[in-house]
Design a protein around this motif. Structure first.
Motif, PDB file in Angstrom:
ATOM      1  N   ASN A  18     -75.939  55.874   6.953  1.00 25.79           N
ATOM      2  CA  ASN A  18     -76.639  56.507   8.068  1.00 25.79           C
ATOM      3  C   ASN A  18     -75.585  57.256   8.885  1.00 25.79           C
ATOM      4  O   ASN A  18     -74.760  56.641   9.555  1.00 25.79           O
ATOM      5  CB  ASN A  18     -77.344  55.445   8.913  1.00 25.79           C
ATOM      6  CG  ASN A  18     -78.144  56.025  10.043  1.00 25.79           C
ATOM      7  OD1 ASN A  18     -77.764  57.019  10.657  1.00 25.79           O
ATOM      8  ND2 ASN A  18     -79.266  55.392  10.328  1.00 25.79           N
ATOM      9  N   THR A  20     -75.910  59.130  11.517  1.00 24.45           N
ATOM     10  CA  THR A  20     -76.130  59.068  12.963  1.00 24.45           C
ATOM     11  C   THR A  20     -75.551  57.790  13.559  1.00 24.45           C
ATOM     12  O   THR A  20     -74.892  57.815  14.591  1.00 24.45           O
ATOM     13  CB  THR A  20     -77.642  59.136  13.293  1.00 24.45           C
ATOM     14  OG1 THR A  20     -78.199  60.272  12.654  1.00 24.45           O
ATOM     15  CG2 THR A  20     -77.869  59.218  14.775  1.00 24.45           C
ATOM     16  N   LYS A  21     -75.797  56.661  12.887  1.00 25.52           N
ATOM     17  CA  LYS A  21     -75.347  55.362  13.403  1.00 25.52           C
ATOM     18  C   LYS A  21     -74.008  54.926  12.818  1.00 25.52           C
ATOM     19  O   LYS A  21     -73.480  53.885  13.182  1.00 25.52           O
ATOM     20  CB  LYS A  21     -76.397  54.295  13.094  1.00 25.52           C
ATOM     21  CG  LYS A  21     -77.709  54.547  13.790  1.00 25.52           C
ATOM     22  CD  LYS A  21     -78.701  53.462  13.438  1.00 25.52           C
ATOM     23  CE  LYS A  21     -80.037  53.704  14.108  1.00 25.52           C
ATOM     24  NZ  LYS A  21     -81.011  52.665  13.762  1.00 25.52           N
ATOM     25  N   HIS A  22     -73.471  55.675  11.860  1.00 23.33           N
ATOM     26  CA  HIS A  22     -72.205  55.354  11.196  1.00 23.33           C
ATOM     27  C   HIS A  22     -72.238  53.958  10.603  1.00 23.33           C
ATOM     28  O   HIS A  22     -71.429  53.082  10.914  1.00 23.33           O
ATOM     29  CB  HIS A  22     -71.020  55.495  12.160  1.00 23.33           C
ATOM     30  CG  HIS A  22     -70.942  56.840  12.789  1.00 23.33           C
ATOM     31  ND1 HIS A  22     -70.694  57.973  12.078  1.00 23.33           N
ATOM     32  CD2 HIS A  22     -71.115  57.226  14.079  1.00 23.33           C
ATOM     33  CE1 HIS A  22     -70.703  59.009  12.884  1.00 23.33           C
ATOM     34  NE2 HIS A  22     -70.966  58.590  14.110  1.00 23.33           N
ATOM     35  N   CYS A  23     -73.213  53.749   9.737  1.00 28.37           N
ATOM     36  CA  CYS A  23     -73.343  52.442   9.114  1.00 28.37           C
ATOM     37  C   CYS A  23     -74.021  52.574   7.752  1.00 28.37           C
ATOM     38  O   CYS A  23     -74.626  53.585   7.442  1.00 28.37           O
ATOM     39  CB  CYS A  23     -74.143  51.502  10.007  1.00 28.37           C
ATOM     40  SG  CYS A  23     -75.851  51.991  10.236  1.00 28.37           S
ATOM     41  N   GLN A  25     -76.928  50.906   5.540  1.00 28.73           N
ATOM     42  CA  GLN A  25     -78.117  50.085   5.703  1.00 28.73           C
ATOM     43  C   GLN A  25     -78.815  49.936   4.358  1.00 28.73           C
ATOM     44  O   GLN A  25     -78.787  50.841   3.532  1.00 28.73           O
ATOM     45  CB  GLN A  25     -79.079  50.725   6.700  1.00 28.73           C
ATOM     46  CG  GLN A  25     -78.503  50.822   8.096  1.00 28.73           C
ATOM     47  CD  GLN A  25     -79.410  51.584   9.033  1.00 28.73           C
ATOM     48  OE1 GLN A  25     -79.823  52.689   8.739  1.00 28.73           O
ATOM     49  NE2 GLN A  25     -79.716  50.967  10.168  1.00 28.73           N
ATOM     50  N   GLU A  58     -73.448  43.056  10.106  1.00 31.02           N
ATOM     51  CA  GLU A  58     -74.458  42.526  11.016  1.00 31.02           C
ATOM     52  C   GLU A  58     -75.318  41.468  10.316  1.00 31.02           C
ATOM     53  O   GLU A  58     -75.247  41.305   9.099  1.00 31.02           O
ATOM     54  CB  GLU A  58     -75.356  43.665  11.507  1.00 31.02           C
ATOM     55  CG  GLU A  58     -74.614  44.737  12.283  1.00 31.02           C
ATOM     56  CD  GLU A  58     -74.159  44.273  13.644  1.00 31.02           C
ATOM     57  OE1 GLU A  58     -74.988  43.713  14.382  1.00 31.02           O
ATOM     58  OE2 GLU A  58     -72.965  44.460  13.948  1.00 31.02           O
ATOM     59  N   THR A  62     -76.378  45.054   7.568  1.00 32.58           N
ATOM     60  CA  THR A  62     -75.918  46.405   7.876  1.00 32.58           C
ATOM     61  C   THR A  62     -74.418  46.359   8.053  1.00 32.58           C
ATOM     62  O   THR A  62     -73.877  45.429   8.652  1.00 32.58           O
ATOM     63  CB  THR A  62     -76.579  46.915   9.179  1.00 32.58           C
ATOM     64  OG1 THR A  62     -77.986  46.993   8.972  1.00 32.58           O
ATOM     65  CG2 THR A  62     -76.042  48.259   9.600  1.00 32.58           C
ATOM     66  N   LEU A  64     -71.505  48.153   9.821  1.00 30.73           N
ATOM     67  CA  LEU A  64     -71.118  49.118  10.842  1.00 30.73           C
ATOM     68  C   LEU A  64     -69.697  49.557  10.584  1.00 30.73           C
ATOM     69  O   LEU A  64     -68.795  48.727  10.384  1.00 30.73           O
ATOM     70  CB  LEU A  64     -71.195  48.504  12.242  1.00 30.73           C
ATOM     71  CG  LEU A  64     -72.575  48.134  12.752  1.00 30.73           C
ATOM     72  CD1 LEU A  64     -72.461  47.411  14.085  1.00 30.73           C
ATOM     73  CD2 LEU A  64     -73.441  49.363  12.896  1.00 30.73           C
ATOM     74  N   HIS A  66     -66.200  51.424  11.763  1.00 30.43           N
ATOM     75  CA  HIS A  66     -65.404  51.778  12.948  1.00 30.43           C
ATOM     76  C   HIS A  66     -64.130  52.452  12.462  1.00 30.43           C
ATOM     77  O   HIS A  66     -63.601  52.102  11.428  1.00 30.43           O
ATOM     78  CB  HIS A  66     -65.003  50.539  13.746  1.00 30.43           C
ATOM     79  CG  HIS A  66     -66.152  49.668  14.113  1.00 30.43           C
ATOM     80  ND1 HIS A  66     -67.050  49.999  15.086  1.00 30.43           N
ATOM     81  CD2 HIS A  66     -66.557  48.466  13.626  1.00 30.43           C
ATOM     82  CE1 HIS A  66     -67.942  49.041  15.192  1.00 30.43           C
ATOM     83  NE2 HIS A  66     -67.682  48.100  14.315  1.00 30.43           N
TER      84      HIS A  66
END
Length: 67
Positions: A18, A20-23, A25, A58, A62, A64, A66
């Motif tokens: 994703n 937009t969310k930098h993850c 999923q 998560e 998911t 995430l 960084h």
């Protein structure tokens, strides 16, 4: 956040990145078996670690990303 070079190394069938969310999923939980999920998760984490990219997993699996 991830550059295209790293994304090309990842062959994801279960996870989807994703932007937009930098993850990463999971696309569809209902069509996922545990062995495939774990294998793909390991592969994603291996590539992230090789490229020194920090991540957090998560509760819903998911990943995430960084920098």
């Amino acid at each position: 956040m991830l550059d295209e070079k790293i994304l090309l190394l990842l062959d994801c069938n279960i996870y989807k990145y994703n932007y937009t969310k930098h993850c990463f999923q999971i696309r569809n939980y209902f069509k996922v078996d545990n062995d495939s999920l774990i294998q793909e998760l390991k592969e994603i984490l291996k590539i992230l670690e090789e490229n020194q990219i920090k991540y957090k997993i998560e509760k819903d699996n998911t990943i995430l990303v960084h920098k």
